[in-house]
Enzyme design. Structure first.
Site, PDB file in Angstrom:
ATOM      1  N   GLY A   1       0.865  -1.273  -0.095  1.00  0.00           N
ATOM      2  CA  GLY A   1      -0.049  -0.035  -0.077  1.00  0.00           C
ATOM      3  C   GLY A   1       0.881   1.294  -0.065  1.00  0.00           C
ATOM      4  O   GLY A   1       0.488   2.211   0.617  1.00  0.00           O
TER       5      GLY A   1
ATOM      6  N   SER B   1      -1.669   1.188  15.272  1.00  0.00           N
ATOM      7  CA  SER B   1      -2.170   2.575  15.468  1.00  0.00           C
ATOM      8  C   SER B   1      -2.308   2.678  17.134  1.00  0.00           C
ATOM      9  O   SER B   1      -2.430   1.408  17.799  1.00  0.00           O
ATOM     10  CB  SER B   1      -3.623   2.781  15.077  1.00  0.00           C
ATOM     11  OG  SER B   1      -4.214   3.961  15.572  1.00  0.00           O
TER      12      SER B   1
ATOM     13  N   TYR C   1     -12.131  -1.383  13.501  1.00  0.00           N
ATOM     14  CA  TYR C   1     -10.615  -0.839  13.207  1.00  0.00           C
ATOM     15  C   TYR C   1      -9.976  -0.861  14.530  1.00  0.00           C
ATOM     16  O   TYR C   1      -8.668  -1.461  14.368  1.00  0.00           O
ATOM     17  CB  TYR C   1     -10.737   0.699  13.148  1.00  0.00           C
ATOM     18  CG  TYR C   1      -9.448   1.395  12.532  1.00  0.00           C
ATOM     19  CD1 TYR C   1      -8.681   1.236  11.512  1.00  0.00           C
ATOM     20  CD2 TYR C   1      -8.965   2.195  13.709  1.00  0.00           C
ATOM     21  CE1 TYR C   1      -7.533   1.681  11.393  1.00  0.00           C
ATOM     22  CE2 TYR C   1      -7.658   2.775  13.286  1.00  0.00           C
ATOM     23  CZ  TYR C   1      -6.961   2.603  12.341  1.00  0.00           C
ATOM     24  OH  TYR C   1      -5.754   3.142  12.161  1.00  0.00           O
TER      25      TYR C   1
ATOM     26  N   ASN D   1       1.338   3.544  -2.584  1.00  0.00           N
ATOM     27  CA  ASN D   1       1.226   4.474  -3.477  1.00  0.00           C
ATOM     28  C   ASN D   1       0.681   5.799  -3.174  1.00  0.00           C
ATOM     29  O   ASN D   1       0.750   6.842  -3.908  1.00  0.00           O
ATOM     30  CB  ASN D   1       0.125   3.879  -4.598  1.00  0.00           C
ATOM     31  CG  ASN D   1      -1.329   3.795  -3.874  1.00  0.00           C
ATOM     32  OD1 ASN D   1      -1.667   2.937  -3.387  1.00  0.00           O
ATOM     33  ND2 ASN D   1      -2.216   4.892  -3.801  1.00  0.00           N
ATOM     34  N   THR D   2       0.503   5.921  -1.737  1.00  0.00           N
ATOM     35  CA  THR D   2       0.153   7.273  -1.059  1.00  0.00           C
ATOM     36  C   THR D   2       0.563   7.218   0.241  1.00  0.00           C
ATOM     37  O   THR D   2       0.806   6.487   0.854  1.00  0.00           O
ATOM     38  CB  THR D   2      -1.473   7.561  -1.206  1.00  0.00           C
ATOM     39  OG1 THR D   2      -1.789   8.752  -0.866  1.00  0.00           O
ATOM     40  CG2 THR D   2      -2.276   6.442  -0.286  1.00  0.00           C
ATOM     41  N   GLY D   3       0.480   8.656   1.080  1.00  0.00           N
ATOM     42  CA  GLY D   3       0.629   8.495   2.488  1.00  0.00           C
ATOM     43  C   GLY D   3       1.935   8.185   2.824  1.00  0.00           C
ATOM     44  O   GLY D   3       2.822   8.223   2.244  1.00  0.00           O
ATOM     45  N   ILE D   4       1.853   7.605   4.152  1.00  0.00           N
ATOM     46  CA  ILE D   4       3.062   7.114   4.760  1.00  0.00           C
ATOM     47  C   ILE D   4       4.050   5.986   4.241  1.00  0.00           C
ATOM     48  O   ILE D   4       5.095   5.955   4.023  1.00  0.00           O
ATOM     49  CB  ILE D   4       3.116   6.748   6.345  1.00  0.00           C
ATOM     50  CG1 ILE D   4       2.159   5.456   6.669  1.00  0.00           C
ATOM     51  CG2 ILE D   4       2.554   7.984   6.781  1.00  0.00           C
ATOM     52  CD1 ILE D   4       2.094   4.999   7.817  1.00  0.00           C
ATOM     53  N   GLY D   5       3.172   5.240   3.280  1.00  0.00           N
ATOM     54  CA  GLY D   5       3.791   3.982   2.648  1.00  0.00           C
ATOM     55  C   GLY D   5       4.658   4.577   1.533  1.00  0.00           C
ATOM     56  O   GLY D   5       5.899   4.184   1.194  1.00  0.00           O
TER      57      GLY D   5
END
Length: 320
Positions: free
Chosen positions: A23, A156, A182, A25-29
């Site tokens: 994952g 988290s 979650y 392709n965006t954010g912290i990844g």
């Protein structure tokens, strides 16, 4: 900008190392992929959308065009909503990648509307925990032969109020709560990382360390389902209230990067981190009996069968 945010200050290089990030392709990844790429790693970007992954790859390469000794970015399809996709991806890695030195279980969904994965799991426990559980264990023979190696799982702080309902982990009988689902999945991440460390030790496997972490409250797309999960307009309100402590994706990736390569935690395993230091997770997250029970249930749900990732031989790389 938060008043305090830990940073990974290591100058470690990753030339000759292979890292897999789910994952990214965006954010912290994506920020993690960028950092590893700068350090010279071969980075396997494991993403569901190849189109978005290609965009992220191009952006990373553009941002790093003036950096010397960058690594290599490789796109591979991985849909964590499907255990079949997880198995296909893992097999391709086994067939083509001589080593896996770093595995970052980064991808996840948060507070999404009620739904199921392709295999009938509640979508958050299925995506955030079960798919990564299976992926890690399928790759473990290759990881074992690539040591020193590290397995990093993004959890988290939300796990603190989480519980694992073993009688109804998929919300089949109880009313669905996006928040509870979650928190359950994030607690599962920490319990998995802890139990994996214990099982590696039981099998006398050294040089493969595990880490779980809280990245902070990040300005990313992860909270895109908040309006649906709580009440109309919740996302901008929550964003306003949390803005003083929210991190950029670049800052949010720091603890992941620290766990993946920093020398200071090279001999630590099975621990939980926040802001690049060891932190105390909830009492439930430290419960070894709970971790073992979750492992047994997870192995059954993903169909692990007689496969033992701690003793299975590394089949070696097949000819391309």
């Amino acid at each position: 900008m938060p008043l305090f945010s830990g940073r990974c200050l290591s100058a470690a290089k990753l030339a000759g190392k292979t890292a897999i990030i789910t994952g990214c392709n965006t954010g912290i990844g994506k920020e993690t992929a960028l950092d590893f790429y700068k350090r010279g790693a071969r980075v396997i970007m494991a993403c569901r959308s190849m189109e978005r992954a290609e965009e992220a790859k191009s952006e990373i390469e553009k941002r790093c065009k003036d950096f010397p000794d960058t690594g290599n970015l490789v796109l591979e399809k991985l849909d964590l909503n499907s255990l079949s996709s997880v198995r296909d991806f893992a097999q391709k890695i086994i067939d083509t990648e001589p080593q896996v030195n770093i595995l970052v279980n980064n991808a996840g969904v948060m507070m999404c509307p009620k739904g199921e994965t392709e295999d009938g799991f509640e979508i958050q426990i299925g995506t955030n925990h079960l798919a990564h559980f299976l992926l890690t264990l399928l790759l473990l023979p290759r990881i074992r032969s690539s040591k020193p190696a590290r397995i990093v799982t993004v959890s988290s702080r939300a796990h603190i109020r989480g519980t694992v309902n073993f009688e109804d982990i998929n919300f089949k009988q109880r009313p669905y709560s996006a928040a509870e689902a979650y928190k359950q999945s994030k607690l599962a991440n920490i319990l998995f990382s802890k139990e994996l460390a214990l099982k590696l030790k039981e099998h006398n496997i050294d040089g493969v360390n595990t880490y779980s972490l809280h990245p902070g409250v990040i300005k990313t797309e992860l909270g895109r389902h908040l309006n649906n999960s709580l009440f109309w307009g919740a996302r901008p309100i929550i964003g306003f209230l949390l803005s003083p402590v929210m991190k950029s994706p670049e800052l949010g990736a720091q603890t992941t990067i620290y766990c993946a390569l920093d020398e200071k935690c090279a001999n630590e395993t099975g621990l939980y981190y926040s802001d690049c230091v060891v932190a105390n997770p909830s009492q439930r997250a430290q419960d070894e009996s709970l971790a073992k029970k979750l492992w047994e249930l997870s192995a059954k749900l993903v169909g692990l069968g007689d496969y033992n990732p701690f003793t299975a031989p590394d089949p070696g790389v097949k000819a391309k």
